[in-house]
Design a protein around this motif. Sequence first.
Motif, PDB file in Angstrom:
ATOM      1  N   THR A  20       0.789  -1.149  -0.096  1.00  0.00           N
ATOM      2  CA  THR A  20      -0.086  -0.097   0.132  1.00  0.00           C
ATOM      3  C   THR A  20       0.728   0.987   0.138  1.00  0.00           C
ATOM      4  N   CYS A  21       0.963   1.847  -1.086  1.00  0.00           N
ATOM      5  CA  CYS A  21       2.036   2.996  -1.570  1.00  0.00           C
ATOM      6  C   CYS A  21       1.525   4.408  -1.258  1.00  0.00           C
ATOM      7  N   VAL A  22       2.383   5.304  -1.074  1.00  0.00           N
ATOM      8  CA  VAL A  22       2.178   6.570  -1.336  1.00  0.00           C
ATOM      9  C   VAL A  22       3.074   6.899  -2.745  1.00  0.00           C
ATOM     10  N   MET A  23       2.124   7.226  -3.703  1.00  0.00           N
ATOM     11  CA  MET A  23       2.842   7.561  -5.233  1.00  0.00           C
ATOM     12  C   MET A  23       3.025   9.015  -5.373  1.00  0.00           C
ATOM     13  N   ASN A  24       4.209   9.417  -6.032  1.00  0.00           N
ATOM     14  CA  ASN A  24       4.528  10.610  -6.378  1.00  0.00           C
ATOM     15  C   ASN A  24       4.642  10.814  -7.846  1.00  0.00           C
ATOM     16  N   PHE A  25       3.921  11.666  -8.559  1.00  0.00           N
ATOM     17  CA  PHE A  25       3.888  11.645  -9.914  1.00  0.00           C
ATOM     18  C   PHE A  25       4.607  13.292 -10.151  1.00  0.00           C
ATOM     19  N   ASP A  26       5.765  13.484 -10.826  1.00  0.00           N
ATOM     20  CA  ASP A  26       6.392  14.629 -10.782  1.00  0.00           C
ATOM     21  C   ASP A  26       6.775  14.971 -12.726  1.00  0.00           C
ATOM     22  N   GLY A  27       5.493  15.362 -12.930  1.00  0.00           N
ATOM     23  CA  GLY A  27       5.803  15.597 -14.178  1.00  0.00           C
ATOM     24  C   GLY A  27       5.864  14.409 -15.350  1.00  0.00           C
ATOM     25  N   ALA A  28       4.928  13.357 -14.729  1.00  0.00           N
ATOM     26  CA  ALA A  28       4.990  11.932 -15.200  1.00  0.00           C
ATOM     27  C   ALA A  28       4.382  12.106 -16.770  1.00  0.00           C
ATOM     28  N   THR A  29       4.772  11.408 -17.697  1.00  0.00           N
ATOM     29  CA  THR A  29       3.764  11.273 -19.015  1.00  0.00           C
ATOM     30  C   THR A  29       2.850  10.490 -18.884  1.00  0.00           C
ATOM     31  N   GLY A  30       1.663  11.069 -19.144  1.00  0.00           N
ATOM     32  CA  GLY A  30       0.358  10.217 -18.928  1.00  0.00           C
ATOM     33  C   GLY A  30      -0.496  10.465 -20.378  1.00  0.00           C
ATOM     34  N   TYR A  31      -1.556   9.668 -20.542  1.00  0.00           N
ATOM     35  CA  TYR A  31      -2.074   9.522 -21.618  1.00  0.00           C
ATOM     36  C   TYR A  31      -3.575   9.496 -21.197  1.00  0.00           C
ATOM     37  N   LEU A  32      -4.508  10.367 -21.829  1.00  0.00           N
ATOM     38  CA  LEU A  32      -6.009  10.653 -21.609  1.00  0.00           C
ATOM     39  C   LEU A  32      -6.674   9.057 -21.806  1.00  0.00           C
ATOM     40  N   VAL A  33      -7.374   8.862 -20.957  1.00  0.00           N
ATOM     41  CA  VAL A  33      -8.271   7.793 -21.104  1.00  0.00           C
ATOM     42  C   VAL A  33      -9.827   8.142 -21.011  1.00  0.00           C
ATOM     43  N   GLY A  34     -10.768   7.980 -22.018  1.00  0.00           N
ATOM     44  CA  GLY A  34     -11.770   8.675 -22.098  1.00  0.00           C
ATOM     45  C   GLY A  34     -11.904  10.118 -22.412  1.00  0.00           C
ATOM     46  N   GLU A  35     -12.811  10.757 -22.099  1.00  0.00           N
ATOM     47  CA  GLU A  35     -12.908  12.238 -22.505  1.00  0.00           C
ATOM     48  C   GLU A  35     -12.515  13.126 -21.292  1.00  0.00           C
ATOM     49  N   LEU A  36     -12.017  14.098 -21.793  1.00  0.00           N
ATOM     50  CA  LEU A  36     -11.593  15.246 -20.767  1.00  0.00           C
ATOM     51  C   LEU A  36     -12.513  15.413 -20.092  1.00  0.00           C
ATOM     52  N   ASN A  37     -12.384  15.775 -18.713  1.00  0.00           N
ATOM     53  CA  ASN A  37     -13.545  15.899 -17.427  1.00  0.00           C
ATOM     54  C   ASN A  37     -14.740  14.880 -17.169  1.00  0.00           C
ATOM     55  N   LYS A  38     -14.423  13.784 -17.766  1.00  0.00           N
ATOM     56  CA  LYS A  38     -15.255  12.681 -17.503  1.00  0.00           C
ATOM     57  C   LYS A  38     -14.695  11.373 -16.857  1.00  0.00           C
ATOM     58  N   GLY A  39     -13.385  11.736 -16.473  1.00  0.00           N
ATOM     59  CA  GLY A  39     -12.544  10.648 -15.608  1.00  0.00           C
ATOM     60  C   GLY A  39     -13.325   9.820 -14.654  1.00  0.00           C
TER      61      GLY A  39
END
Length: 592
Positions: free
Chosen positions: A266-285
């Motif tokens: 069970t982790c604390v995860m830090n995202f620091d400008g990590a590359t990500g890709y949209l899944v679905g539509e914007l604002n519908k996450g």
Amino acid sequence: MADYQAPLKDMSFLLHDVFDVSTLWPSLPHLADHVDPETADAILQECAKIAEQEIAPLSRNGDETGVSFNNGVVTTAPGYKEAFQTYVEGGWTALGGDVEYGGMGMPKMITALHEEMLCGADISFSLYPGLTAGAGLSIAKHATEELKERYLTRMYSGEWTGSMCLTESHAGTDLGMIRTKAIPQEDGSYKVTGEKIFITAGEHDLAENIVHLVLAKLPDAPAGPRGISLFLVPKILVNEDETLGEPNNVKCGSIEHKMGIHASATCVMNFDGATGYLVGELNKGLACMFTMMNFERIGVGIQGIGAGVRSYQNALEYAKDRLQSRGLSGVKSPEKPADSIMVHGDVRRMLLNMKASNEGSRALSTYISMKLDIATYGEGEEKTKADALVALMTPIAKAFFTDLGFESAVAGQQVFGGHGFIREWGQEQLVRDCRIAQIYEGTNGIQAMDLLARKVAGSKGELFSVFADEVKAYIAETTAQNMQEFIAPLSTALADLEALTQEVLVKAAANPEELGTAANDYLHVFGYTAMAYIWAIMAEKSFAKADQDEFYVSKIKTARYFFKRMLPRTQSLILAIQAGSDVLFDIEDELF
């Protein structure tokens, strides 16, 4: 501690006798092409072997050793990596996956029973493939073809695993408050920055890559939950030729030190400008993530069933062997210095509560899974009704099963007496491990509010009516004389639930606080009533074969116990609900 034994006979009874999959599956075109009863039996038998022989033996040492953390690296307990590889080699990570991307396409009725065996063997282990399956479901339903081809196929193969990154230190249930940001890039990707906590399987050494599904907001997103988007953020970036590239800017900052499930990271995860890709539509996450969350909520309910079953098996073995005192009605084993504690009424009460809860929960879980399969693959009115029932029953699956599972874990500990409090017997581990199931994936209080406020009141009773009409139809068509001992109390329980539902909705129209104060008790009244429906069906099917096997005699007698000793719990719950909300809110905060 008893060796875990997968309840294959009961699972077979549910698939073949109770729900008649030989008729059901051919009526669902997709399933007719992928599964038949013989295949289902073979799958469950093989799953039982890996659960009993490979996973269950890891549970005790996994609890004692736990996971370790060193400078961002998480190492699982000894044996977990090897067992996970065996699990992967057996193709189990693909069991419920989309066939177009390498999955086996098995129905939820099978995967739910598979999940129960994993949870009965070791809840901690079950979480690694469980989170991967849930993440895969969201990707399959909402991601682009490119993301599916690149990530989903490798998740089904077991090469990569998945995680769900929602919670932040200040934002648990209220996800609209999240602060994680996603900045659009010219190439269509996003840079994701933020910290997520309580991330199950966020980092580990079981697979070469981890696919994180992360909720975040764009800088110009609408406020609240309407501004949340969902992003796929891999631990290691993937090159155009599908090989693994450079590490992404994703790090595990620490791991949590927990009450239970010690072998689950069970982790604390830090995202620091990590590359990500949209899944679905914007604002519908949030809608996209709820695909996974609803899957996981049913899965968490199954954790409660698995824990309850393991507790019952442990307690039953102990009760039959433990000699203490004599039976009140006379000596039962004169050749021994004392009778087994099976002669004592209170021990039998605890064991039968566990037995009836476990078998009823498994049957109700399989019923919900059946409805989910019909909602996914069916057509027309049946599909519409199944959709409604799945929506209605998902919070019950999560909260009711885990409440009963924890009750069974504690009851099993009580059967052991002082030995139940000692670590070497293993029973106290179950109490610690299954306690989290009432908390994560939306606390059981939130599930109760989801049921009463969103599903029942929010639909103006329409979703409730789908359930009530089905039960009424069953009552009307079940006229056999030997069934009346079950049909009569089922009819009363349903009538009580209908009247209670109407009463709460009327009161809530005048005072919305009635919903919050009634919700938890209402969920349990609903749960026991739904379980009564399914126990009546099991009793009916068992009467037809009672002269063939003692299994069916046991089923009828357990049904009788449920109706006489457990279903009446609804009466005190109804009285508590009818007391209303005033008694809670009349006490000022400073008087607490």
